[in-house]
Each structure stands twice: as structure tokens, then as C-alpha cells.
Design a protein around this motif. Sequence first.
Motif, short mmCIF file in Angstrom:
data_model
loop_
_atom_site.label_atom_id
_atom_site.label_comp_id
_atom_site.label_asym_id
_atom_site.label_seq_id
_atom_site.Cartn_x
_atom_site.Cartn_y
_atom_site.Cartn_z
N TYR A 177 19.32 2.09 -0.33
CA TYR A 177 19.00 2.98 -1.44
C TYR A 177 18.18 2.24 -2.50
O TYR A 177 17.16 2.74 -2.98
CB TYR A 177 20.28 3.55 -2.06
N LYS A 178 18.62 1.03 -2.85
CA LYS A 178 17.90 0.24 -3.85
C LYS A 178 16.50 -0.10 -3.37
O LYS A 178 15.53 -0.03 -4.13
CB LYS A 178 18.68 -1.04 -4.18
N ARG A 179 16.40 -0.47 -2.10
CA ARG A 179 15.09 -0.79 -1.53
C ARG A 179 14.20 0.45 -1.53
O ARG A 179 13.02 0.39 -1.85
CB ARG A 179 15.28 -1.33 -0.10
N GLY A 180 14.76 1.59 -1.17
CA GLY A 180 14.02 2.83 -1.17
C GLY A 180 13.56 3.22 -2.56
O GLY A 180 12.45 3.73 -2.75
N PHE A 181 14.40 2.96 -3.55
CA PHE A 181 14.02 3.24 -4.94
C PHE A 181 12.81 2.41 -5.32
O PHE A 181 11.86 2.92 -5.93
CB PHE A 181 15.20 2.96 -5.88
N ARG A 182 12.82 1.14 -4.95
CA ARG A 182 11.67 0.27 -5.26
C ARG A 182 10.43 0.72 -4.50
O ARG A 182 9.32 0.68 -5.04
CB ARG A 182 12.02 -1.18 -4.98
N ALA A 183 10.58 1.14 -3.26
CA ALA A 183 9.43 1.66 -2.50
C ALA A 183 8.90 2.92 -3.18
O ALA A 183 7.68 3.13 -3.26
CB ALA A 183 9.83 1.95 -1.06
N GLY A 184 9.79 3.74 -3.71
CA GLY A 184 9.38 4.94 -4.45
C GLY A 184 8.57 4.58 -5.69
O GLY A 184 7.62 5.29 -6.04
N GLN A 185 8.93 3.49 -6.33
CA GLN A 185 8.16 3.05 -7.50
C GLN A 185 6.74 2.67 -7.09
O GLN A 185 5.79 2.97 -7.80
CB GLN A 185 8.85 1.86 -8.17
N VAL A 186 6.60 2.02 -5.94
CA VAL A 186 5.27 1.67 -5.43
C VAL A 186 4.48 2.95 -5.19
O VAL A 186 3.30 3.05 -5.56
CB VAL A 186 5.38 0.85 -4.12
N LEU A 187 5.12 3.96 -4.60
CA LEU A 187 4.45 5.24 -4.34
C LEU A 187 4.03 5.93 -5.63
O LEU A 187 2.91 6.45 -5.72
CB LEU A 187 5.37 6.16 -3.54
N SER A 198 0.83 -1.20 0.00
CA SER A 198 0.00 0.00 0.00
C SER A 198 0.87 1.26 0.00
O SER A 198 2.06 1.21 0.33
CB SER A 198 -0.91 0.03 1.24
N PHE A 199 0.26 2.36 -0.34
CA PHE A 199 0.93 3.65 -0.33
C PHE A 199 1.48 3.94 1.06
O PHE A 199 2.63 4.36 1.21
CB PHE A 199 -0.05 4.75 -0.76
N GLU A 200 0.65 3.71 2.08
CA GLU A 200 1.05 4.02 3.46
C GLU A 200 2.25 3.19 3.89
O GLU A 200 3.16 3.70 4.53
CB GLU A 200 -0.14 3.79 4.40
N GLU A 201 2.23 1.89 3.56
CA GLU A 201 3.36 1.02 3.93
C GLU A 201 4.64 1.44 3.22
O GLU A 201 5.71 1.46 3.81
CB GLU A 201 3.04 -0.44 3.58
N ALA A 202 4.52 1.78 1.94
CA ALA A 202 5.69 2.20 1.17
C ALA A 202 6.26 3.51 1.72
O ALA A 202 7.47 3.66 1.85
CB ALA A 202 5.33 2.35 -0.30
N MET A 203 5.38 4.44 2.06
CA MET A 203 5.84 5.72 2.60
C MET A 203 6.53 5.52 3.95
O MET A 203 7.60 6.10 4.20
CB MET A 203 4.66 6.69 2.76
N ALA A 204 5.97 4.70 4.81
CA ALA A 204 6.57 4.44 6.12
C ALA A 204 7.94 3.79 5.96
O ALA A 204 8.90 4.16 6.65
CB ALA A 204 5.65 3.56 6.96
N GLU A 205 8.05 2.83 5.05
CA GLU A 205 9.33 2.16 4.84
C GLU A 205 10.36 3.14 4.28
O GLU A 205 11.51 3.17 4.73
CB GLU A 205 9.18 0.98 3.89
#
Length: 71
Positions: free
Chosen positions: A42-52, A13-20
Motif C-alpha cells: 500500500y505504501k509503495r503504491g501510494f508513492r507510485a501514485g505520487q509519481v503518476l 516514468s508514468f508508464e513504469e509507475a502505472m504498471a507497478e
Amino acid sequence: MSKKSTSAALPSSFEEAMAELEQLVARMEAGELPLEASVAAYKRGFRAGQVLRRATRKSRQSGQGTGRRHA
């Protein structure tokens, strides 16, 4: 940060990705991670950004569609 946490499933979800993403940024800014872990974060954050980005795009598209029907 272990390899397990960087290869875990992406937030659903958007909320989970933002929190991570916020947690990753805070740890990186605090200097808590060695270089290798920082690169993985950084790589994990990039993927979370894609979810967002996908969630934002989907939300905008559904909002635009609703607006057109009522206009």
C-alpha cells in the motif's frame, strides 16, 4: 513482497509507475500478500501514485503552455 522491493527506487516514468501500481493492486486484490506485506505494498503504491500525479500535472502544464502560445 520483500523490504527490498518496497524500498527500491521509485519508477521514473508514468508508464513504469502505472504498471507497478496495477501489479500491486492485483496482488492485493488476489489476497496473495500477508498483512505486513499488504501494508508495505500500500505504501509503495501510494508513492507510485505520487509519481503518476506529478507526471500528469507536468503533462497538463506543458500542454496548457503550448495551447496558449498557439491561441
